[in-house]
Design a protein around this motif. Structure first.
Motif, PDB file in Angstrom:
ATOM      1  N   THR A  96      13.783  -0.768  -1.102  1.00 53.99           N
ATOM      2  CA  THR A  96      14.495  -1.234   0.088  1.00 53.99           C
ATOM      3  C   THR A  96      13.624  -1.040   1.323  1.00 53.99           C
ATOM      4  O   THR A  96      12.833  -0.093   1.390  1.00 53.99           O
ATOM      5  N   ARG A  97      13.803  -1.937   2.271  1.00 53.63           N
ATOM      6  CA  ARG A  97      13.076  -1.790   3.538  1.00 53.63           C
ATOM      7  C   ARG A  97      13.713  -0.646   4.313  1.00 53.63           C
ATOM      8  O   ARG A  97      14.915  -0.668   4.593  1.00 53.63           O
ATOM      9  N   SER A  98      12.917   0.344   4.660  1.00 51.19           N
ATOM     10  CA  SER A  98      13.441   1.489   5.383  1.00 51.19           C
ATOM     11  C   SER A  98      13.125   1.444   6.874  1.00 51.19           C
ATOM     12  O   SER A  98      13.880   1.986   7.672  1.00 51.19           O
ATOM     13  N   HIS A  99      12.023   0.798   7.240  1.00 52.00           N
ATOM     14  CA  HIS A  99      11.631   0.726   8.650  1.00 52.00           C
ATOM     15  C   HIS A  99      10.894  -0.586   8.921  1.00 52.00           C
ATOM     16  O   HIS A  99      10.106  -1.036   8.089  1.00 52.00           O
ATOM     17  N   ALA A 100      11.121  -1.140  10.091  1.00 51.28           N
ATOM     18  CA  ALA A 100      10.506  -2.412  10.467  1.00 51.28           C
ATOM     19  C   ALA A 100       9.009  -2.295  10.707  1.00 51.28           C
ATOM     20  O   ALA A 100       8.277  -3.279  10.597  1.00 51.28           O
ATOM     21  N   ARG A 127       0.865  -1.189   0.000  1.00 49.15           N
ATOM     22  CA  ARG A 127       0.000   0.000   0.000  1.00 49.15           C
ATOM     23  C   ARG A 127       0.896   1.231   0.000  1.00 49.15           C
ATOM     24  O   ARG A 127       1.636   1.475   0.946  1.00 49.15           O
ATOM     25  N   VAL A 128       0.823   2.019  -1.058  1.00 50.88           N
ATOM     26  CA  VAL A 128       1.626   3.233  -1.164  1.00 50.88           C
ATOM     27  C   VAL A 128       1.028   4.292  -0.239  1.00 50.88           C
ATOM     28  O   VAL A 128      -0.174   4.571  -0.292  1.00 50.88           O
ATOM     29  N   ILE A 129       1.874   4.866   0.624  1.00 45.73           N
ATOM     30  CA  ILE A 129       1.386   5.819   1.632  1.00 45.73           C
ATOM     31  C   ILE A 129       1.937   7.224   1.445  1.00 45.73           C
ATOM     32  O   ILE A 129       1.435   8.166   2.050  1.00 45.73           O
ATOM     33  N   LEU A 130       2.974   7.364   0.609  1.00 47.64           N
ATOM     34  CA  LEU A 130       3.584   8.685   0.423  1.00 47.64           C
ATOM     35  C   LEU A 130       4.275   8.716  -0.925  1.00 47.64           C
ATOM     36  O   LEU A 130       4.935   7.758  -1.314  1.00 47.64           O
ATOM     37  N   MET A 131       4.126   9.845  -1.614  1.00 39.75           N
ATOM     38  CA  MET A 131       4.893  10.088  -2.833  1.00 39.75           C
ATOM     39  C   MET A 131       5.476  11.489  -2.720  1.00 39.75           C
ATOM     40  O   MET A 131       4.816  12.410  -2.228  1.00 39.75           O
ATOM     41  N   VAL A 185       7.809  -0.665   6.304  1.00 41.37           N
ATOM     42  CA  VAL A 185       7.762   0.390   5.295  1.00 41.37           C
ATOM     43  C   VAL A 185       8.960   0.211   4.380  1.00 41.37           C
ATOM     44  O   VAL A 185      10.093   0.035   4.840  1.00 41.37           O
ATOM     45  N   TRP A 186       8.682   0.238   3.093  1.00 43.63           N
ATOM     46  CA  TRP A 186       9.697   0.132   2.058  1.00 43.63           C
ATOM     47  C   TRP A 186       9.712   1.432   1.273  1.00 43.63           C
ATOM     48  O   TRP A 186       8.714   2.154   1.223  1.00 43.63           O
ATOM     49  N   SER A 187      10.846   1.728   0.663  1.00 48.58           N
ATOM     50  CA  SER A 187      11.007   2.971  -0.085  1.00 48.58           C
ATOM     51  C   SER A 187      11.581   2.682  -1.463  1.00 48.58           C
ATOM     52  O   SER A 187      12.358   1.737  -1.636  1.00 48.58           O
ATOM     53  N   TYR A 188      11.195   3.518  -2.409  1.00 47.17           N
ATOM     54  CA  TYR A 188      11.724   3.414  -3.759  1.00 47.17           C
ATOM     55  C   TYR A 188      11.922   4.817  -4.314  1.00 47.17           C
ATOM     56  O   TYR A 188      11.095   5.705  -4.120  1.00 47.17           O
ATOM     57  N   CYS A 189      13.056   5.013  -4.996  1.00 48.87           N
ATOM     58  CA  CYS A 189      13.366   6.260  -5.694  1.00 48.87           C
ATOM     59  C   CYS A 189      13.696   5.894  -7.132  1.00 48.87           C
ATOM     60  O   CYS A 189      14.263   4.826  -7.392  1.00 48.87           O
ATOM     61  N   GLU A 190      13.378   6.763  -8.071  1.00 50.34           N
ATOM     62  CA  GLU A 190      13.531   6.414  -9.485  1.00 50.34           C
ATOM     63  C   GLU A 190      14.944   6.003  -9.873  1.00 50.34           C
ATOM     64  O   GLU A 190      15.127   5.330 -10.877  1.00 50.34           O
ATOM     65  N   PHE A 213       8.696   7.072  -3.553  1.00 51.42           N
ATOM     66  CA  PHE A 213       7.519   6.756  -2.758  1.00 51.42           C
ATOM     67  C   PHE A 213       7.869   5.780  -1.654  1.00 51.42           C
ATOM     68  O   PHE A 213       8.868   5.071  -1.713  1.00 51.42           O
ATOM     69  N   ASP A 214       7.025   5.788  -0.622  1.00 57.21           N
ATOM     70  CA  ASP A 214       7.114   4.859   0.498  1.00 57.21           C
ATOM     71  C   ASP A 214       5.840   4.028   0.506  1.00 57.21           C
ATOM     72  O   ASP A 214       4.758   4.529   0.175  1.00 57.21           O
ATOM     73  N   PHE A 215       5.981   2.758   0.887  1.00 66.47           N
ATOM     74  CA  PHE A 215       4.810   1.893   0.908  1.00 66.47           C
ATOM     75  C   PHE A 215       4.899   0.887   2.037  1.00 66.47           C
ATOM     76  O   PHE A 215       5.984   0.523   2.483  1.00 66.47           O
TER      77      PHE A 215
END
Length: 171
Positions: free
Chosen positions: A140-144, A107-111, A129-134, A117-119
Motif C-alpha cells: 500500500t502507498r504509505s506516503h506521497a 527501491r527497497v529502503i527499509l526492512m 513510499v509504499w509499504s508491505y507486511c507479510e 519493508f518500505d520501498f
C-alpha cells in the motif's frame, strides 16, 4: 505544536526537507550531531548498484547526510549502510509465493525484522513510499513522497525517544 513542525517543511526543496528532518533528529536524545553520519560517494554508488531502480534525489540526499547512521533514529530497522545492501533480495524472498513482485522502479529502503519493508516507487526526485507486511494482501502507498515518509518517522521517533528518556530509573 505538531502543526507548526509540519509548516516548517512547506515550500522547501527535497534536499532542504531532508536536512530539516535530520535537524529534528539531532535533538540530543534521538541523536546528537556527531551520531548522524553520511556516506561518501563510493558507498552511495554501492547502494545505487545494489538495486535496479534509479537512486532518487531525495533518497540520495538522505544517504549523503545520514546513510551510515543517525543515533537511535530507526534503530532496529535495516535502513543504514551496510544493512541496506541486499534489502531488495530480502523483500523478494518475503514476496515469494504470494504472486506479488517488485517492479524495476521499486527501491527497497527499509526492512524491519524480515517481515515488513518500505520501498520507493516511481521516478522523480522525491518518489512515493509504499509499504508491505507479510500479512498484507498487497503493498500500500504509505506516503506521497520520501520526505513525507522521513518526516513521519522523525515525528514518531523523536517523540518516542523523548518520552523514554524521562522514564524514572527503577532501583
Amino acid at each position: 505544536m505538531e502543526r507548526a513542525r509540519d509548516d516548517v517543511l512547506v515550500g522547501l526543496s527535497p534536499e532542504e526537507r531532508v536536512r530539516a528532518c535530520l535537524g529534528m533528529v539531532s535533538d540530543g536524545t534521538t541523536a546528537s550531531d556527531d551520531d548522524i553520519q553520511g556516506l561518501g560517494g563510493d558507498l552511495i554508488q554501492q547502494v545505487d548498484d545494489d538495486q535496479p531502480a534509479p537512486l532518487a534525489f531525495a533518497y540520495r540526499c538522505f544517504l549523503e547526510l545520514a546513510g551510515a547512521g543517525a543515533g537511535r533514529f530507526l534503530q532496529g530497522c535495516d535502513v543504514f549502510h551496510p544493512h541496506v545492501l541486499g534489502l531488495r533480495r530480502a523483500a523478494e524472498e518475503l514476496l515469494a509465493g504470494t504472486g506479488l513482485a517488485l517492479t524495476g522502479e521499486d527501491r527497497v529502503i527499509l526492512m524491519h525484522q524480515g517481515t515488513q519493508f518500505d520501498f520507493l516507487r516511481g521516478a522523480g526526485e522525491d518518489p512515493e513510499v509504499w509499504s508491505y507486511c507479510e500479512d498484507d494482501t498487497a503493498p500500500t502507498r504509505s506516503h506521497a513522497r520520501f520526505t513525507d515518509w522521513l518526516f513521519a518517522n522523525v515525528q514518531e521517533q523523536t517523540h518516542a525517544w523523548a518520552h523514554l528518556a524521562y522514564w524514572p530509573k527503577i532501583s
